[in-house]
Structures are given as C-alpha cells and as structure tokens.
Design a protein around this motif. Structure first.
Motif, PDB file in Angstrom:
ATOM      1  N   TYR A 533       0.820  -1.205   0.000  1.00 49.16           N
ATOM      2  CA  TYR A 533       0.000   0.000   0.000  1.00 49.16           C
ATOM      3  C   TYR A 533       0.859   1.263   0.000  1.00 49.16           C
ATOM      4  O   TYR A 533       0.467   2.299  -0.535  1.00 49.16           O
ATOM      5  CB  TYR A 533      -0.964  -0.022   1.187  1.00 49.16           C
ATOM      6  N   ALA A 534       2.034   1.190   0.613  1.00 55.56           N
ATOM      7  CA  ALA A 534       2.958   2.336   0.566  1.00 55.56           C
ATOM      8  C   ALA A 534       3.401   2.608  -0.861  1.00 55.56           C
ATOM      9  O   ALA A 534       3.628   3.763  -1.244  1.00 55.56           O
ATOM     10  CB  ALA A 534       4.163   2.073   1.460  1.00 55.56           C
ATOM     11  N   THR A 535       3.528   1.561  -1.675  1.00 53.76           N
ATOM     12  CA  THR A 535       3.899   1.746  -3.078  1.00 53.76           C
ATOM     13  C   THR A 535       2.796   2.483  -3.827  1.00 53.76           C
ATOM     14  O   THR A 535       3.066   3.355  -4.668  1.00 53.76           O
ATOM     15  CB  THR A 535       4.175   0.390  -3.741  1.00 53.76           C
ATOM     16  N   LEU A 536       1.543   2.174  -3.549  1.00 54.96           N
ATOM     17  CA  LEU A 536       0.439   2.918  -4.149  1.00 54.96           C
ATOM     18  C   LEU A 536       0.485   4.381  -3.717  1.00 54.96           C
ATOM     19  O   LEU A 536       0.288   5.289  -4.531  1.00 54.96           O
ATOM     20  CB  LEU A 536      -0.897   2.289  -3.752  1.00 54.96           C
ATOM     21  N   ALA A 595     -12.188   9.563  10.599  1.00 54.83           N
ATOM     22  CA  ALA A 595     -11.903  10.202  11.887  1.00 54.83           C
ATOM     23  C   ALA A 595     -10.456  10.654  12.000  1.00 54.83           C
ATOM     24  O   ALA A 595     -10.116  11.406  12.914  1.00 54.83           O
ATOM     25  CB  ALA A 595     -12.238   9.246  13.019  1.00 54.83           C
ATOM     26  N   ALA A 596      -9.595  10.216  11.082  1.00 53.16           N
ATOM     27  CA  ALA A 596      -8.212  10.696  11.096  1.00 53.16           C
ATOM     28  C   ALA A 596      -8.132  12.173  10.759  1.00 53.16           C
ATOM     29  O   ALA A 596      -7.150  12.848  11.082  1.00 53.16           O
ATOM     30  CB  ALA A 596      -7.366   9.893  10.105  1.00 53.16           C
ATOM     31  N   GLY A 597      -9.176  12.697  10.088  1.00 54.26           N
ATOM     32  CA  GLY A 597      -9.201  14.119   9.767  1.00 54.26           C
ATOM     33  C   GLY A 597      -8.289  14.510   8.636  1.00 54.26           C
ATOM     34  O   GLY A 597      -7.898  15.673   8.530  1.00 54.26           O
ATOM     35  N   ARG A 598      -7.969  13.579   7.743  1.00 60.88           N
ATOM     36  CA  ARG A 598      -7.056  13.843   6.636  1.00 60.88           C
ATOM     37  C   ARG A 598      -7.551  13.137   5.376  1.00 60.88           C
ATOM     38  O   ARG A 598      -8.248  12.124   5.464  1.00 60.88           O
ATOM     39  CB  ARG A 598      -5.647  13.345   6.955  1.00 60.88           C
ATOM     40  N   PRO A 599      -7.157  13.642   4.204  1.00 55.97           N
ATOM     41  CA  PRO A 599      -7.439  12.902   2.975  1.00 55.97           C
ATOM     42  C   PRO A 599      -6.809  11.519   3.068  1.00 55.97           C
ATOM     43  O   PRO A 599      -5.638  11.381   3.421  1.00 55.97           O
ATOM     44  CB  PRO A 599      -6.783  13.745   1.882  1.00 55.97           C
ATOM     45  N   THR A 619      -2.375   7.873   3.776  1.00 53.27           N
ATOM     46  CA  THR A 619      -2.388   9.282   3.405  1.00 53.27           C
ATOM     47  C   THR A 619      -1.157   9.488   2.520  1.00 53.27           C
ATOM     48  O   THR A 619      -0.357   8.561   2.351  1.00 53.27           O
ATOM     49  CB  THR A 619      -2.299  10.171   4.653  1.00 53.27           C
ATOM     50  N   PRO A 620      -0.960  10.674   1.967  1.00 55.50           N
ATOM     51  CA  PRO A 620       0.258  10.874   1.174  1.00 55.50           C
ATOM     52  C   PRO A 620       1.541  10.637   1.960  1.00 55.50           C
ATOM     53  O   PRO A 620       2.587  10.324   1.372  1.00 55.50           O
ATOM     54  CB  PRO A 620       0.133  12.335   0.727  1.00 55.50           C
ATOM     55  N   PRO A 673      -2.579  18.826   6.927  1.00 53.12           N
ATOM     56  CA  PRO A 673      -3.069  17.770   6.033  1.00 53.12           C
ATOM     57  C   PRO A 673      -2.572  17.998   4.607  1.00 53.12           C
ATOM     58  O   PRO A 673      -2.496  19.125   4.133  1.00 53.12           O
ATOM     59  CB  PRO A 673      -4.585  17.906   6.134  1.00 53.12           C
ATOM     60  N   LYS A 674      -2.242  16.918   3.949  1.00 52.04           N
ATOM     61  CA  LYS A 674      -1.691  16.983   2.600  1.00 52.04           C
ATOM     62  C   LYS A 674      -2.635  16.298   1.631  1.00 52.04           C
ATOM     63  O   LYS A 674      -3.099  15.183   1.887  1.00 52.04           O
ATOM     64  CB  LYS A 674      -0.313  16.309   2.571  1.00 52.04           C
ATOM     65  N   GLU A 675      -2.929  16.969   0.542  1.00 54.81           N
ATOM     66  CA  GLU A 675      -3.812  16.397  -0.466  1.00 54.81           C
ATOM     67  C   GLU A 675      -3.044  15.434  -1.366  1.00 54.81           C
ATOM     68  O   GLU A 675      -1.833  15.577  -1.576  1.00 54.81           O
ATOM     69  CB  GLU A 675      -4.427  17.507  -1.324  1.00 54.81           C
ATOM     70  N   PHE A 676      -3.753  14.450  -1.902  1.00 56.73           N
ATOM     71  CA  PHE A 676      -3.157  13.549  -2.880  1.00 56.73           C
ATOM     72  C   PHE A 676      -2.939  14.301  -4.197  1.00 56.73           C
ATOM     73  O   PHE A 676      -3.812  15.046  -4.643  1.00 56.73           O
ATOM     74  CB  PHE A 676      -4.071  12.349  -3.132  1.00 56.73           C
ATOM     75  N   ASP A 677      -1.793  14.113  -4.783  1.00 55.99           N
ATOM     76  CA  ASP A 677      -1.485  14.672  -6.106  1.00 55.99           C
ATOM     77  C   ASP A 677      -1.605  13.529  -7.109  1.00 55.99           C
ATOM     78  O   ASP A 677      -0.656  12.767  -7.319  1.00 55.99           O
ATOM     79  CB  ASP A 677      -0.079  15.266  -6.107  1.00 55.99           C
ATOM     80  N   LEU A 678      -2.771  13.378  -7.710  1.00 55.92           N
ATOM     81  CA  LEU A 678      -3.067  12.208  -8.515  1.00 55.92           C
ATOM     82  C   LEU A 678      -3.016  12.514 -10.013  1.00 55.92           C
ATOM     83  O   LEU A 678      -3.499  13.553 -10.464  1.00 55.92           O
ATOM     84  CB  LEU A 678      -4.454  11.662  -8.149  1.00 55.92           C
ATOM     85  N   ARG A 679      -2.462  11.571 -10.743  1.00 54.30           N
ATOM     86  CA  ARG A 679      -2.451  11.615 -12.199  1.00 54.30           C
ATOM     87  C   ARG A 679      -3.234  10.398 -12.682  1.00 54.30           C
ATOM     88  O   ARG A 679      -2.737   9.275 -12.667  1.00 54.30           O
ATOM     89  CB  ARG A 679      -1.021  11.589 -12.739  1.00 54.30           C
TER      90      ARG A 679
END
Length: 776
Positions: A533-536, A595-599, A619-620, A673-679
């Motif tokens: 999952y860390a690779t994803l 409940a983690a409060g993050r993306p 998360t990211p 909190p950090k947003e996912f940067d998705l392509r």
C-alpha cells in the motif's frame, strides 16, 4: 703400704708408644707422623637449624627461579573466553534513543576515546593509581594482600588493573592457585604485547558493575540511563566505587550500605585530587549522584511489551537481507539503529490499546480471549518501517502478529487487481477498457468467463446480487463476482506479478495465479501489505523496504542493502487505484477512517467466519495496515471473532479502521493535512474532495454504525448466507460474503531479502502488442 703409695711408687706398665719423661729434659723430637688431632667441639642446635634453613632457602630460590622460567615459557596468552567476548546488541530508534538491548550478556564494548577522561581517572583512583607507571604485576602488593588476608585485616586481591583484565578476559572468576598463577604469567606477557591504553580499554569493557552490567557503557545505562559519553565526574566516581563491591554498593537495592558506598565514593574523589586529576574546587562542588532505581534504569535489557516483537523483527530483517548471520548476532556487540520512529511507535500502541485492548473482557466474554492485533506503518517516500505492533506483550504472546503469514488478507487484495488492470490496459470479455467506470455484472455466483480452468462462481457476501455495477462502486462494496471476473480479464498471472511488484513477497503462501487471487486467499503479513500500500501511496514507486538505518560494531559501519525508489507500476495505474480507494473511505466500507481528519485512501477486508478483519489505508505521508486475528491461546488454532469486543461481527471497517484513524491522527498531529497529487488514467474524472471529517468523540466509530460489512476472500466456489444489502447503498451495511478456510502456513516472520520470485522488485512491463493502454 697404702694403696696410694703403691700406685705412686710402682712403675707403670709399659704401653706401646709411651715412656716416662723427665720434665727437666728437653722435649724429644717429633715423630715422623703427626699425632692424632683432638675431635672438634660439637655444634649447637641453633647453628644446625640456621644451616638447614639456609640450604632450604637456596633450594627454594632455585626452585622458584625454575618455576618462574618454566611458567613464563609454558604459559601463553590464551584466546579470550566466550563470556568475555559476548556482548549485547543495542537497538535504537531512528533518532538514536534506546529501544531495547538483546543478548545473554549485558555488555557493549566502547573505544577508550568514548569514555570521558575524568571517568577513566576515577577508575584509576579507585583501583590502580600507578597504572600508567607501574609494571603488570606488583609482588609487594600481592604479599601485602596475602598478609592482610591471613591476619584477618580484610580480604584484598593485590591485583593490578592488568591482572584484573586478564582474569576477566582470558580466564575466569574461580579462586584457585592455578588460576592465580596463570593470571600472573599472562599479565607479564600481556604487558609486552599490548599498550596501557589497550589494557585499560579492555578492563573498562569487561569489569562487572552490578545490575547485570558488564563494562562502563552498560553500567552507564543501567545506573544513569545514559551513554558513557554523557557521564559526569561524580557519576563516574560512583561507578568506579562499585567495582569494589557491585552488589553491596548499589544504594538503591542496598540502602543499608549507603554510608559505606558514599565513603568509597569520597575515597575515589580524594584520590583524584591527590593524583592531580581533580581540583579541590571541583572536589568541593561534587555531590553524590544517586542512581536511578534498578527497575527503571535496567528495563531495556528485557523483551517485555513491544520490545521483543521489534527486536525479533529487526533480527529477522538483518539475517534475511544477508547483513548479519545468526552466529554474528548471537556474539553481539552491534549497535543497530532502526527506522522505527519512537513517537509513532508509542502512538500505534496507544491506538491499539484504546480501540481494542482496553475494551477486552476475556473473563466475561470468551470470544475476547481470541483477539490478536497486528499493525505496521510504512513511510511511502522511502519504504521505511516507522512502527510495528506485534501483540499484547512478547513475554505473553511471542508470535509477532505484524510479521506472521497465516491469515488471509481478504478484500484488501482487490486494489492490486485494479492496479494490474490499468497498468496493462486490460479489457473486459466484451472488449471494453477497464476503468473505474466500467460496468460489470455483480450477480451472485455468476460463473467467470474466459477461464480455461475449472468452473468458478464465487458468492458475494450474504449472496447479494447487484446486477450491472461500476468497478468503483464494486470496490466500495467489495463485490466478489466483479473482481473474480476482472482478474480473469486482466490475467491472473499479471495480477500476481503486479502484487509482487507492489511489495508482496513472491513466496507469499497461496498467492496463486487463478481467478480466486482477487478475493485474497493469500496469507501475506500485515507488514507485507503495508509495503504494498505504501507503493500505491508513492505513485507506484518502490525500493527495498527498510527496517534498519545503520549498523556499527566497535565504531565500524556494517554495509546495508541499498537501492533507490523505482517505478514498479505506472503512476497512472497507482493513482487511479488511489482515487478509487479514496471513495472507499469517503462513502464505502471504510468510513470510520475519516476520523483521522485527513485525505485518505483505504480498503477493508474480512475473512470467512470473522477469523481476520483488516483495514489497509494511507495518506500521502503514511501507509498503515491493521488486522484483528482470531486465535485460541491454548491450541493456536484460528478461531472466529464473532462476539468479540461485544460486536455481533468484527469486520475491517470496525476496530481495524478505528485503530487506523486514531493512529494516523496522532502520528501526523502537528503537520498540515496533505492532499493527494493524482495523475489519473484518461477518461477518469477526478473525484471530489472528501467531505469534512467528523469531530472526534469519545464514542467515535461506534460498533455497527455507519460501517459496511464487505466481502471476504472466497475459495472456488464459495458459499454465503445472511441478509442481502441493496446495491448502491454505499454508506449503509454492505453485502457480506464468504471466504475459504484459511490455510495454515509454514512460517512466522519476515522473509529474507527482497524476494525476486515472480517479478519481485521488477517493474511491470508493457501490455502485449495490440492491447490498448492508457498514456502515462
């Protein structure tokens, strides 16, 4: 005539060689031979005794000289004894703070330059003030010690530091004349073979200080909870005082001897002043440094709590990666800095205790006896393992739940199928490209098409049927019928290859290239799944996972495996999977993770009969996998978790997701909190941002509320019973499914190295010619 007259007047009878002589005549000439001399005077008893003693003394001197010569010629410096070579392995968190100490002997050798000079002087003041100028042996001191012992003035050793080092390092502690004689000759020879600094370093590393601490470094940690470099003069003087009577002078365990111990401490400091090693002003300012209680200072030597799990996981990593072999580890002396983050480790333990351990009531609820928890957190950017939870206590449950490989991963495997589909540009049996919007038939027990093996018609949980359903929604609801067909469409071998590329070892039990692979019969460990999952989370990049940051011995670094992050699957494939898994958290079976409060992105998984429940998410910045497992503590048999924690059923969206949320919230506290940067792959619209996370409450994640029970891993074929759920009700209770009976695996631990079987660590290649593939 009287007798006297007769005697005087009668002539004496002739005798040979005698005749009367007139004293008035001159003495006749001497005869040709000398007369017999008179016998010498008899010698007295005192003179005879003196002569005897003189002879015995001379004989003794000759024998002693011969013995010394023979001893010097015959006795060589032997190899060091095994006990003196044995050391502890010291395990540290990534910031250098102590984690644990492993090994039979609590010793960590250090170079002399690591020991502060005042501490060295304190030892010399206590044991041998003339060490640098005197010889290896001191006969006068030995005779004086013998005399004091014989006359009852107290037992003394009379040994120099060199002799004590010889006893500690080369010989043993037995009190015999033979050992003392060998010590004498070895010390003389050692003085010619080693420098004073080498001898002093050896002595300081082998001396016993009490509290099972051998050497100054171990003593510094045992008594003051610090490394030897940080010892002050007063602390060093107390440790030096301990050398005379380690057990008796420990003022915390023997408070009745405090006055004697303090007097010895004063003696050491006064000796330092006398030798010019300490000024009188410094001496006056010194205050007795009370050591820490034995329990709190020496606790690192045990393996209770999480320490045992962490130490064993690190040792398995080192041997598996070929860094050290078992014999080297057993010999000890290694200083091992792990990648584990102390704050995150503590946060993981608190989360498990808060959401599971503190809620167990095994006396009143028999199902609670079966609950086991395993968890692992990995940093996506570098593959560093940041935290592990192996069980309630290593001394009570020695099997490490974070690294064991005997529980099916269930539906947490499904994202690997989707990743493989996007990576290879796979199409359905009808030629449609597979995307999150592609429609599949979710009918319960729908036979898979295009599979040349035996018939396979997996059941959805609770035999629910969905009709046509998008891949994204089928992921939210873990629809087995959809993912079994998708595995066939992608190709089971490609699915397996992708899972291994993401981070699962190729040797994972039951990682078989068949349609059932999609439903998670493989028994990967919690740590294995966290790596994948860390690779994803890292957009498809992966390098060798790391549990150890550095290893040194005697100040020399030990080489570790190296490797940079590589693109093992395409970024669009990884990011498209992430987008779908975000929906699982936002509105699917994993809403408790909000409940983690993050993306966040994640996937739940539940095995047949509730024998295991999983939540894998990220998360990211952080990828974490949590699993609850059912095991009978008496027989070791896998058991269902029905009724555990007061819940009718335990599923991945329940306690595992709650632990994940609590840990992620605390582990990342203080960071924005950090947003996912998705392509994403072409044709897939970005999903909307996650709705605001609910406020954390005491009862957050109340069992049975706002969670979905999703499909588990199914065998070929599977069966299921129970109420069906309505398709599309993503926030409501989803359709449960069934799983195959878990297969008992052969192992329990971290496999060695990066398993290259079936493409481990190799980027998944392009699709075959003529197969449509989205751009990157």
């Amino acid at each position: 005539m009287s007798p006297s007259s007769d005697t005087s007047e009668s002539p004496r009878p002739d005798a040979a060689g005698w005749e009367p002589r007139d004293p008035t005549l001159p003495r006749p000439p001497a005869p040709d031979h000398p007369p017999r001399s008179a016998p010498p005077a008899r010698r007295g008893p005192a003179r005879r005794l003196f002569t005897l003693l003189l002879k015995l003394f001379l004989l003794g001197v000759l024998l002693l000289a011969g013995a010394l010569a023979a001893g010097y010629l015959l006795i060589d410096i032997p190899p060091a004894n095994a006990a003196a070579r044995a050391q502890a392995n010291v395990f540290l968190y990534r910031d250098g703070t102590p984690l644990a100490r492993g090994g039979q002997v609590n010793r960590e050798n250090v170079r002399l330059d690591r020991i502060p000079l005042p501490v060295r002087h304190a030892v010399l003041a206590a044991e041998d003030r003339d060490f640098h100028t005197s010889r290896a042996v001191d006969p006068k001191a030995m005779l004086r010690a013998a005399w004091h012992t014989l006359t009852g003035k107290g037992r003394q050793s009379g040994s120099t530091i060199t002799q004590q080092y010889v006893k500690n390092y080369y010989l043993g502690q037995e009190q015999t004349l033979t050992r003392k004689a060998r010590e004498f000759f070895i010390a003389i020879k050692l003085e010619r073979a080693a420098t004073k600094e080498e001898i002093l370093q050896g002595y300081l590393n082998t001396s016993y200080f009490g509290r099972n601490a051998y050497g100054l470094q171990a003593a510094a940690r045992a008594y003051y909870g610090k490394d030897v470099e940080r010892l002050g003069t007063a602390e060093g003087a107390y440790l030096a005082a301990l050398l005379k009577a380690p057990s008796a002078y420990d003022v915390t365990t023997r408070p009745e001897n405090r006055a004697t111990a303090v007097a010895r401490w004063h003696y050491v400091l006064d000796g330092m002043v006398k030798e010019g090693w300490l000024t009188r002003a410094e001496r006056s300012a010194a205050r007795f440094p009370d050591p820490l209680p034995a329990s709190s200072a020496g606790g690192l030597s045990g393996l209770s709590g999480q320490r045992g799990y962490l130490v064993k996981a690190v040792e398995q990593y080192l041997t598996g990666q070929g860094v050290l072999d078992r014999e080297a580890l057993d010999t000890g002396g290694y200083r091992i800095t792990t990648t584990l983050d102390r704050a995150k480790q503590d946060a993981l333990v608190r989360a498990v205790e808060d959401r599971v351990i503190d809620r167990l009531d095994p006396e009143n609820n028999p199902a609670d006896r079966y609950v086991r928890v395993g968890a692992a957190a990995v940093e996506p950017a570098g593959g560093h393992v940041l935290a592990l939870y192996g069980g309630v206590d290593y001394t009570r449950q020695y099997v490490n739940n974070a690294t064991r490989r005997d529980y099916q991963v269930g539906s947490t495997f499904k994202p690997f199928v989707l990743t493989a589909a996007v990576q290879h540009g796979a199409r359905t049996q009808y030629g449609e490209p597979i995307t999150p919007h592609t429609l599949y038939d979710g009918t319960n027990r729908r036979p898979v098409e295009g599979w040349n093996g035996g018939p396979y018609d997996p059941a959805n949980e609770d035999d629910a049927s969905y009709g046509e359903i998008p891949v994204g929604t089928a992921t939210d609801l873990s629809v087995n019928a959809v993912y079994a067909q998708m595995a066939v469409d992608v190709g089971p071998a490609r699915v397996r290859h992708t899972a291994v590329a993401l981070g699962l070892p190729g040797s994972t039990p039951d990682l078989t290239a068949s349609p059932s692979i999609a439903l998670g019969p493989a028994t990967a460990s919690v740590l294995d799944m966290a790596r994948a999952y860390a690779t994803l989370a890292a957009h498809g990049k992966r390098g060798p996972y790391r549990l150890v940051a550095a290893v040194t011995k005697d100040g020399e670094a030990v080489a570790l495996p190296r490797g940079d992050l590589r693109q093992v699957v395409g970024r669009e494939a990884a990011d498209t999977t992430t987008a779908v898994l975000r929906s699982v958290v936002e509105s699917g079976t994993g809403t408790a993770a909000r409940a983690a409060g993050r993306p966040a992105a994640g996937k739940t998984g539940t095995a047949e009969d509730d024998k295991a429940a999983w939540f894998a998410g990220y998360t990211p910045e952080l990828a974490t996998v949590v699993a609850l497992m059912g095991q009978d503590p008496a027989t070791g048999r896998q058991e269902p978790l029905y009724g555990a924690l007061g819940l009718p059923r335990v599923n991945g969206g329940g306690p595992p997701a709650e632990i994940w949320a609590r840990f992620t919230r605390d582990a990342l506290a203080g960071t924005a909190p950090k947003e996912f940067d998705l392509r994403l792959m072409p044709g897939v619209e970005p999903l909307p941002d996650a709705p605001p996370a609910p406020e954390a409450q005491d009862g957050w994640g109340t069992p049975g509320e706002g969670r979905t029970i999703e499909a588990g891993a199914a065998a070929e074929p599977g069966t299921g019973t129970g109420p069906a759920a309505e398709a599309g009700a993503a926030a409501a209770a989803g359709p449960p499914g069934t799983a195959a009976e878990p297969v008992t695996p052969p192992g329990d631990g971290v496999t060695g190295g990066e398993d290259m079987a079936a493409g481990e660590g190799v980027a998944v290649g392009p699709p075959p010619a003529g197969t449509a593939r989205p751009g990157q």
